[in-house]
Design a protein around this motif. Structure first.
Motif, PDB file in Angstrom:
ATOM      1  N   GLU A 111      34.828 -19.738  -1.100  1.00 58.88           N
ATOM      2  CA  GLU A 111      33.631 -20.564  -1.251  1.00 58.88           C
ATOM      3  C   GLU A 111      33.881 -21.790  -2.137  1.00 58.88           C
ATOM      4  OE1 GLU A 111      30.322 -19.811   0.212  1.00 58.88           O
ATOM      5  OE2 GLU A 111      31.793 -18.698   1.416  1.00 58.88           O
ATOM      6  N   GLY A 112      35.089 -21.870  -2.707  1.00 65.34           N
ATOM      7  CA  GLY A 112      35.382 -22.966  -3.625  1.00 65.34           C
ATOM      8  C   GLY A 112      34.516 -22.914  -4.877  1.00 65.34           C
ATOM      9  N   ASP A 113      34.158 -21.702  -5.294  1.00 68.26           N
ATOM     10  CA  ASP A 113      33.268 -21.488  -6.432  1.00 68.26           C
ATOM     11  C   ASP A 113      34.113 -21.193  -7.674  1.00 68.26           C
ATOM     12  OD1 ASP A 113      31.390 -20.657  -8.281  1.00 68.26           O
ATOM     13  OD2 ASP A 113      30.237 -19.470  -6.849  1.00 68.26           O
ATOM     14  N   TYR A 114      34.553 -22.264  -8.331  1.00 69.82           N
ATOM     15  CA  TYR A 114      35.467 -22.130  -9.457  1.00 69.82           C
ATOM     16  C   TYR A 114      34.800 -21.521 -10.686  1.00 69.82           C
ATOM     17  CZ  TYR A 114      37.957 -25.160  -6.298  1.00 69.82           C
ATOM     18  OH  TYR A 114      38.543 -25.668  -5.176  1.00 69.82           O
ATOM     19  N   ALA A 115      33.531 -21.799 -10.872  1.00 73.30           N
ATOM     20  CA  ALA A 115      32.819 -21.222 -12.024  1.00 73.30           C
ATOM     21  C   ALA A 115      32.735 -19.694 -11.892  1.00 73.30           C
ATOM     22  CB  ALA A 115      31.422 -21.820 -12.138  1.00 73.30           C
ATOM     23  N   THR A 116      32.389 -19.215 -10.708  1.00 74.70           N
ATOM     24  CA  THR A 116      32.309 -17.760 -10.504  1.00 74.70           C
ATOM     25  C   THR A 116      33.692 -17.141 -10.608  1.00 74.70           C
ATOM     26  OG1 THR A 116      30.312 -17.970  -9.168  1.00 74.70           O
ATOM     27  CG2 THR A 116      31.558 -15.933  -8.939  1.00 74.70           C
ATOM     28  N   ASN A 117      34.697 -17.822 -10.074  1.00 73.01           N
ATOM     29  CA  ASN A 117      36.059 -17.318 -10.166  1.00 73.01           C
ATOM     30  C   ASN A 117      36.448 -17.145 -11.637  1.00 73.01           C
ATOM     31  OD1 ASN A 117      39.095 -17.523 -10.376  1.00 73.01           O
ATOM     32  ND2 ASN A 117      38.838 -17.349  -8.162  1.00 73.01           N
ATOM     33  N   ASP A 118      36.129 -18.135 -12.455  1.00 75.11           N
ATOM     34  CA  ASP A 118      36.423 -18.048 -13.880  1.00 75.11           C
ATOM     35  C   ASP A 118      35.672 -16.888 -14.521  1.00 75.11           C
ATOM     36  OD1 ASP A 118      37.633 -19.221 -16.346  1.00 75.11           O
ATOM     37  OD2 ASP A 118      35.508 -19.476 -16.876  1.00 75.11           O
ATOM     38  N   PHE A 119      34.405 -16.733 -14.194  1.00 74.08           N
ATOM     39  CA  PHE A 119      33.592 -15.626 -14.702  1.00 74.08           C
ATOM     40  C   PHE A 119      34.217 -14.275 -14.333  1.00 74.08           C
ATOM     41  CE2 PHE A 119      30.289 -12.537 -13.378  1.00 74.08           C
ATOM     42  CZ  PHE A 119      29.762 -12.229 -14.618  1.00 74.08           C
ATOM     43  N   LEU A 120      34.728 -14.161 -13.123  1.00 74.90           N
ATOM     44  CA  LEU A 120      35.267 -12.888 -12.624  1.00 74.90           C
ATOM     45  C   LEU A 120      36.586 -12.481 -13.271  1.00 74.90           C
ATOM     46  CD1 LEU A 120      34.466 -13.350  -8.845  1.00 74.90           C
ATOM     47  CD2 LEU A 120      33.368 -11.713 -10.412  1.00 74.90           C
ATOM     48  N   GLN A 121      37.286 -13.433 -13.871  1.00 75.56           N
ATOM     49  CA  GLN A 121      38.587 -13.100 -14.453  1.00 75.56           C
ATOM     50  C   GLN A 121      38.474 -12.060 -15.568  1.00 75.56           C
ATOM     51  OE1 GLN A 121      41.445 -13.922 -12.908  1.00 75.56           O
ATOM     52  NE2 GLN A 121      39.948 -14.779 -11.462  1.00 75.56           N
ATOM     53  N   TRP A 122      37.361 -12.044 -16.284  1.00 76.49           N
ATOM     54  CA  TRP A 122      37.150 -11.019 -17.312  1.00 76.49           C
ATOM     55  C   TRP A 122      37.148  -9.622 -16.658  1.00 76.49           C
ATOM     56  CZ3 TRP A 122      33.680  -7.113 -18.164  1.00 76.49           C
ATOM     57  CH2 TRP A 122      33.744  -6.503 -19.409  1.00 76.49           C
ATOM     58  N   TYR A 123      36.492  -9.518 -15.497  1.00 71.99           N
ATOM     59  CA  TYR A 123      36.428  -8.239 -14.793  1.00 71.99           C
ATOM     60  C   TYR A 123      37.785  -7.829 -14.228  1.00 71.99           C
ATOM     61  CZ  TYR A 123      31.367  -8.275 -15.142  1.00 71.99           C
ATOM     62  OH  TYR A 123      30.085  -8.261 -15.622  1.00 71.99           O
ATOM     63  N   VAL A 124      38.571  -8.788 -13.791  1.00 74.77           N
ATOM     64  CA  VAL A 124      39.916  -8.476 -13.291  1.00 74.77           C
ATOM     65  C   VAL A 124      40.712  -7.792 -14.394  1.00 74.77           C
ATOM     66  CG1 VAL A 124      42.104  -9.480 -12.480  1.00 74.77           C
ATOM     67  CG2 VAL A 124      39.915 -10.343 -11.568  1.00 74.77           C
ATOM     68  N   LYS A 125      40.676  -8.364 -15.591  1.00 77.31           N
ATOM     69  CA  LYS A 125      41.400  -7.777 -16.735  1.00 77.31           C
ATOM     70  C   LYS A 125      40.790  -6.436 -17.148  1.00 77.31           C
ATOM     71  CE  LYS A 125      42.733 -12.289 -18.445  1.00 77.31           C
ATOM     72  NZ  LYS A 125      41.880 -13.410 -18.730  1.00 77.31           N
ATOM     73  N   GLU A 126      39.474  -6.366 -17.143  1.00 73.24           N
ATOM     74  CA  GLU A 126      38.774  -5.136 -17.529  1.00 73.24           C
ATOM     75  C   GLU A 126      39.162  -3.972 -16.622  1.00 73.24           C
ATOM     76  OE1 GLU A 126      35.898  -2.564 -19.445  1.00 73.24           O
ATOM     77  OE2 GLU A 126      37.073  -4.291 -20.067  1.00 73.24           O
TER      78      GLU A 126
END
Length: 161
Positions: A111-126
């Motif tokens: 979707e080219g949604d860079y803000a959401t992608n950035d937000f999701l990185q915390w969950y990737v690590k979690e």
């Protein structure tokens, strides 16, 4: 502006996070009923953490002026064979949640949604941490097998969380 597709996927994740909380509450209740008080403590805290994860998604949707859907939830399974059964099921559930988070990252990329992608990185690590915690407990429980002393020692250690 968040896309309709991304908003839909994030709302589905809110539901998945609350389902996780319910699953861990059921595990905590079973553990408490069976005098595994350390595991019960661990799972109550795990359930609370999952609720916090859900609320982070809610807060994010508020921040991006998205629509928030409050999910209905099914009653989770409440009977387990052993502590090993609980933690094996917990590990499988965390793997499922990891796959959902990875899918959200893929959707945000598409979707080219860079803000959401950035937000999701915390969950990737979690999710790396979540899977590791459950996997480590499963390994310990398999190591002690049916030895009551070993099981009780692990249960006691889980109460320190």
């Amino acid at each position: 502006m968040i896309t309709t597709r991304m908003e839909k996927e994030l709302n589905a994740q809110i539901k998945a996070e609350y389902e996780s909380a319910f699953i861990y509450m059921a595990m905590a209740a079973w553990a408490h009923k069976n005098a595994y008080y350390g595991t019960a403590n661990f799972m109550w805290k795990q359930a609370k953490e999952e609720e916090e994860h859900a609320m982070k998604f809610v807060d994010y949707l508020k921040d991006v002026d998205g629509t928030i859907e409050i999910p209905g939830l099914e009653k989770p399974e409440g009977e387990f064979k052993s502590l090993l059964d609980i933690f094996e099921k917990g590990l499988e559930h965390e793997k499922y949640i990891t796959s959902r988070i990875h899918n959200l990252v893929t959707v945000s990329d598409e979707e080219g949604d860079y803000a959401t992608n950035d937000f999701l990185q915390w969950y990737v690590k979690e999710q790396v941490e979540e899977e590791r915690n459950f996997r480590d407990i499963v390994k310990l429980l398999k190591k002690v097998g049916d030895q009551a002393n070993g099981i009780m020692m692990i249960d006691s250690k889980l109460g320190e969380r």
